[in-house]
Design a protein around this motif. Structure first.
Motif, PDB file in Angstrom:
ATOM      1  N   HIS A   1       0.839  -1.202   0.000  1.00 46.31           N
ATOM      2  CA  HIS A   1       0.000   0.000   0.000  1.00 46.31           C
ATOM      3  C   HIS A   1       0.876   1.256   0.000  1.00 46.31           C
ATOM      4  N   MET A   2       0.687   2.099  -0.993  1.00 46.54           N
ATOM      5  CA  MET A   2       1.357   3.393  -1.074  1.00 46.54           C
ATOM      6  C   MET A   2       0.321   4.420  -1.519  1.00 46.54           C
ATOM      7  N   HIS A   3       0.694   5.689  -1.542  1.00 46.90           N
ATOM      8  CA  HIS A   3      -0.279   6.700  -1.942  1.00 46.90           C
ATOM      9  C   HIS A   3       0.396   7.937  -2.508  1.00 46.90           C
ATOM     10  N   PHE A   4      -0.358   8.669  -3.298  1.00 46.34           N
ATOM     11  CA  PHE A   4       0.082   9.969  -3.823  1.00 46.34           C
ATOM     12  C   PHE A   4      -1.155  10.806  -4.094  1.00 46.34           C
ATOM     13  N   THR A   5      -0.960  12.112  -4.212  1.00 42.76           N
ATOM     14  CA  THR A   5      -2.078  13.026  -4.487  1.00 42.76           C
ATOM     15  C   THR A   5      -1.743  13.870  -5.702  1.00 42.76           C
ATOM     16  N   PRO A   6      -2.413  13.648  -6.833  1.00 42.05           N
ATOM     17  CA  PRO A   6      -2.141  14.454  -8.034  1.00 42.05           C
ATOM     18  C   PRO A   6      -2.713  15.868  -7.884  1.00 42.05           C
ATOM     19  N   ILE A   7      -2.002  16.838  -8.418  1.00 43.08           N
ATOM     20  CA  ILE A   7      -2.444  18.233  -8.304  1.00 43.08           C
ATOM     21  C   ILE A   7      -2.661  18.885  -9.662  1.00 43.08           C
ATOM     22  N   SER A   8      -2.367  18.159 -10.739  1.00 45.77           N
ATOM     23  CA  SER A   8      -2.538  18.730 -12.083  1.00 45.77           C
ATOM     24  C   SER A   8      -3.196  17.698 -12.987  1.00 45.77           C
ATOM     25  N   THR A   9      -4.178  18.146 -13.753  1.00 46.22           N
ATOM     26  CA  THR A   9      -4.807  17.242 -14.710  1.00 46.22           C
ATOM     27  C   THR A   9      -3.877  17.025 -15.900  1.00 46.22           C
ATOM     28  N   GLY A  10      -4.094  15.931 -16.596  1.00 43.57           N
ATOM     29  CA  GLY A  10      -3.277  15.631 -17.760  1.00 43.57           C
ATOM     30  C   GLY A  10      -3.000  14.142 -17.876  1.00 43.57           C
ATOM     31  N   GLU A  11      -2.171  13.792 -18.829  1.00 45.60           N
ATOM     32  CA  GLU A  11      -1.782  12.409 -19.066  1.00 45.60           C
ATOM     33  C   GLU A  11      -0.315  12.234 -18.702  1.00 45.60           C
ATOM     34  N   TYR A  12      -0.021  11.177 -17.961  1.00 40.47           N
ATOM     35  CA  TYR A  12       1.333  10.950 -17.460  1.00 40.47           C
ATOM     36  C   TYR A  12       1.740   9.498 -17.707  1.00 40.47           C
ATOM     37  N   GLU A  13       2.978   9.335 -18.100  1.00 39.68           N
ATOM     38  CA  GLU A  13       3.475   7.996 -18.435  1.00 39.68           C
ATOM     39  C   GLU A  13       3.694   7.153 -17.179  1.00 39.68           C
ATOM     40  N   ILE A  14       3.354   5.886 -17.293  1.00 41.01           N
ATOM     41  CA  ILE A  14       3.648   4.893 -16.267  1.00 41.01           C
ATOM     42  C   ILE A  14       4.665   3.924 -16.859  1.00 41.01           C
ATOM     43  N   ALA A  15       5.726   3.665 -16.138  1.00 38.70           N
ATOM     44  CA  ALA A  15       6.765   2.768 -16.626  1.00 38.70           C
ATOM     45  C   ALA A  15       7.022   1.661 -15.613  1.00 38.70           C
ATOM     46  N   CYS A  16       7.722   0.646 -16.047  1.00 42.82           N
ATOM     47  CA  CYS A  16       8.243  -0.380 -15.137  1.00 42.82           C
ATOM     48  C   CYS A  16       9.730  -0.109 -14.990  1.00 42.82           C
ATOM     49  N   ALA A  17      10.159   0.155 -13.766  1.00 44.02           N
ATOM     50  CA  ALA A  17      11.554   0.523 -13.522  1.00 44.02           C
ATOM     51  C   ALA A  17      12.384  -0.667 -13.034  1.00 44.02           C
ATOM     52  N   GLU A  18      11.867  -1.869 -13.243  1.00 42.60           N
ATOM     53  CA  GLU A  18      12.594  -3.074 -12.845  1.00 42.60           C
ATOM     54  C   GLU A  18      12.699  -3.976 -14.069  1.00 42.60           C
ATOM     55  N   LEU A  19      13.915  -4.436 -14.383  1.00 45.39           N
ATOM     56  CA  LEU A  19      14.104  -5.332 -15.521  1.00 45.39           C
ATOM     57  C   LEU A  19      13.332  -6.621 -15.258  1.00 45.39           C
ATOM     58  N   CYS A  20      12.259  -6.840 -16.016  1.00 44.81           N
ATOM     59  CA  CYS A  20      11.321  -7.924 -15.696  1.00 44.81           C
ATOM     60  C   CYS A  20      11.211  -8.966 -16.800  1.00 44.81           C
ATOM     61  N   GLY A  21      12.097  -8.948 -17.762  1.00 41.46           N
ATOM     62  CA  GLY A  21      12.064  -9.940 -18.822  1.00 41.46           C
ATOM     63  C   GLY A  21      12.367  -9.327 -20.176  1.00 41.46           C
ATOM     64  N   LEU A  22      12.275 -10.158 -21.220  1.00 42.60           N
ATOM     65  CA  LEU A  22      12.644  -9.703 -22.558  1.00 42.60           C
ATOM     66  C   LEU A  22      11.722  -8.599 -23.072  1.00 42.60           C
ATOM     67  N   GLY A  23      10.482  -8.580 -22.594  1.00 41.40           N
ATOM     68  CA  GLY A  23       9.543  -7.556 -23.047  1.00 41.40           C
ATOM     69  C   GLY A  23       9.461  -6.360 -22.128  1.00 41.40           C
ATOM     70  N   HIS A  24      10.449  -6.196 -21.257  1.00 38.57           N
ATOM     71  CA  HIS A  24      10.438  -5.093 -20.280  1.00 38.57           C
ATOM     72  C   HIS A  24      10.261  -3.732 -20.959  1.00 38.57           C
ATOM     73  N   TYR A  25      10.871  -3.567 -22.115  1.00 39.09           N
ATOM     74  CA  TYR A  25      10.857  -2.273 -22.801  1.00 39.09           C
ATOM     75  C   TYR A  25       9.449  -1.818 -23.178  1.00 39.09           C
ATOM     76  N   LYS A  26       8.520  -2.744 -23.329  1.00 41.28           N
ATOM     77  CA  LYS A  26       7.171  -2.356 -23.747  1.00 41.28           C
ATOM     78  C   LYS A  26       6.173  -2.335 -22.597  1.00 41.28           C
ATOM     79  N   MET A  27       6.653  -2.510 -21.367  1.00 38.34           N
ATOM     80  CA  MET A  27       5.738  -2.506 -20.226  1.00 38.34           C
ATOM     81  C   MET A  27       5.548  -1.079 -19.734  1.00 38.34           C
ATOM     82  N   HIS A  28       4.619  -0.403 -20.335  1.00 38.18           N
ATOM     83  CA  HIS A  28       4.311   0.962 -19.923  1.00 38.18           C
ATOM     84  C   HIS A  28       2.806   1.169 -19.988  1.00 38.18           C
ATOM     85  N   GLY A  29       2.341   2.180 -19.322  1.00 39.64           N
ATOM     86  CA  GLY A  29       0.914   2.484 -19.298  1.00 39.64           C
ATOM     87  C   GLY A  29       0.699   3.975 -19.253  1.00 39.64           C
TER      88      GLY A  29
END
Length: 268
Positions: A218-246
């Motif tokens: 469990h973690m938390h954050f509070t956004p203060i600006s509307t918009g679109e923001y990239e989500i990435a995987c910052a842990e090498l998790c396999g051959l397809g790691h480069y495409k694990m984003h949201g």
């Protein structure tokens, strides 16, 4: 040779320092309540470490020149160290690192490790090779049960998180491939991983936390600006790691409610 080493070391130091300083900022614009404090301590650390780096490299070049080999040099004498100097720089290093830790402890204590406030939006985030899934509890405010044997990554949506549709609480759960949250409202993230360790990273929110198989973090954050923001995987998790984003979309509360209601209607 000593003069050449001095020039080379000082040139490398100056050129590398220039490129660090010339890059006006290393992080994307902050969009959460934690961003300003984190950026402040990042800057303080950056400046202090830069001073240490330049001083150390400057002395290295100076010593390479001062103690260069000369034809008239007397035989080399070896030193076994200077206890006073060693104690001094060890104490200074300790003060620097402990001081930085204490200065920034309030950020981690208030923005990361305290429990989320009542009324925070809960979003369960599941990482699996190589996709993020986001689950919302729906109007009942309760997450339905999940079962490992029901997980089918190829199905996407509810099947990807192993949602048990026989559980009444799961009937209104919404599973999405894009994370929607309302601006100005605290978001409690419940991190899970299906297969290997992933790292949920939203640079603009200054949010990064590992997702570990078998744990619900469990973690938390509070956004203060509307918009679109990239989500990435910052842990090498396999051959397809480069495409694990949201994508994280921060919208108004009204837009969020409408989006969630639309997803609920699709389940009917």
């Amino acid at each position: 040779m000593g003069l050449v080493l001095l020039i080379v070391i000082w040139l490398i130091t100056l050129i590398s320092s220039y490129f660090f300083v010339a890059k006006t900022w290393w992080l994307p614009a902050g969009a959460s309540t934690a961003a300003a404090g984190m950026d402040h301590y990042f800057t303080v650390t950056f400046i202090l470490m830069g001073i240490v780096f330049v001083a150390a490299q400057g002395l290295l070049g100076f010593f390479a020149w001062k103690y260069r080999e000369r034809s008239s040099s007397s035989p080399a004498r070896y030193s076994h160290g200077n206890n006073r100097l060693e104690i001094a720089w060890t104490v200074l290093t300790l003060i620097l690192f402990v001081g930085l830790n204490l200065m920034s402890s309030s950020i981690w204590a208030s923005e990361r490790f305290r429990p989320a406030q009542p009324g925070a939006l809960q979003v369960e985030v599941t990482g699996m090779q190589f996709q993020w899934y986001f689950r919302y509890a729906g109007p009942d405010g309760k997450f339905g049960a999940t079962k490992p044997e029901l997980i089918d990554p190829s199905s996407g949506g509810e099947g990807a998180v192993g949602l048990d549709t026989s559980d009444p609480a799961s009937k209104d759960d919404v599973v999405a491939g894009t994370m929607y949250v309302p601006v100005g409202r605290e978001v409690e993230v419940i991190l899970r991983a299906h297969d290997v360790i992933h790292s949920f990273f939203i640079p603009s929110m200054r949010f990064k936390q590992d997702a570990v198989p078998g744990l619900a973090i469990h973690m938390h954050f509070t956004p203060i600006s509307t918009g679109e923001y990239e989500i990435a995987c910052a842990e090498l998790c396999g051959l397809g790691h480069y495409k694990m984003h949201g994508m994280l979309k921060v919208v108004s509360q009204q837009e969020f409610d409408a989006w969630l209601a639309a997803r609920e209607a699709e389940k009917q």
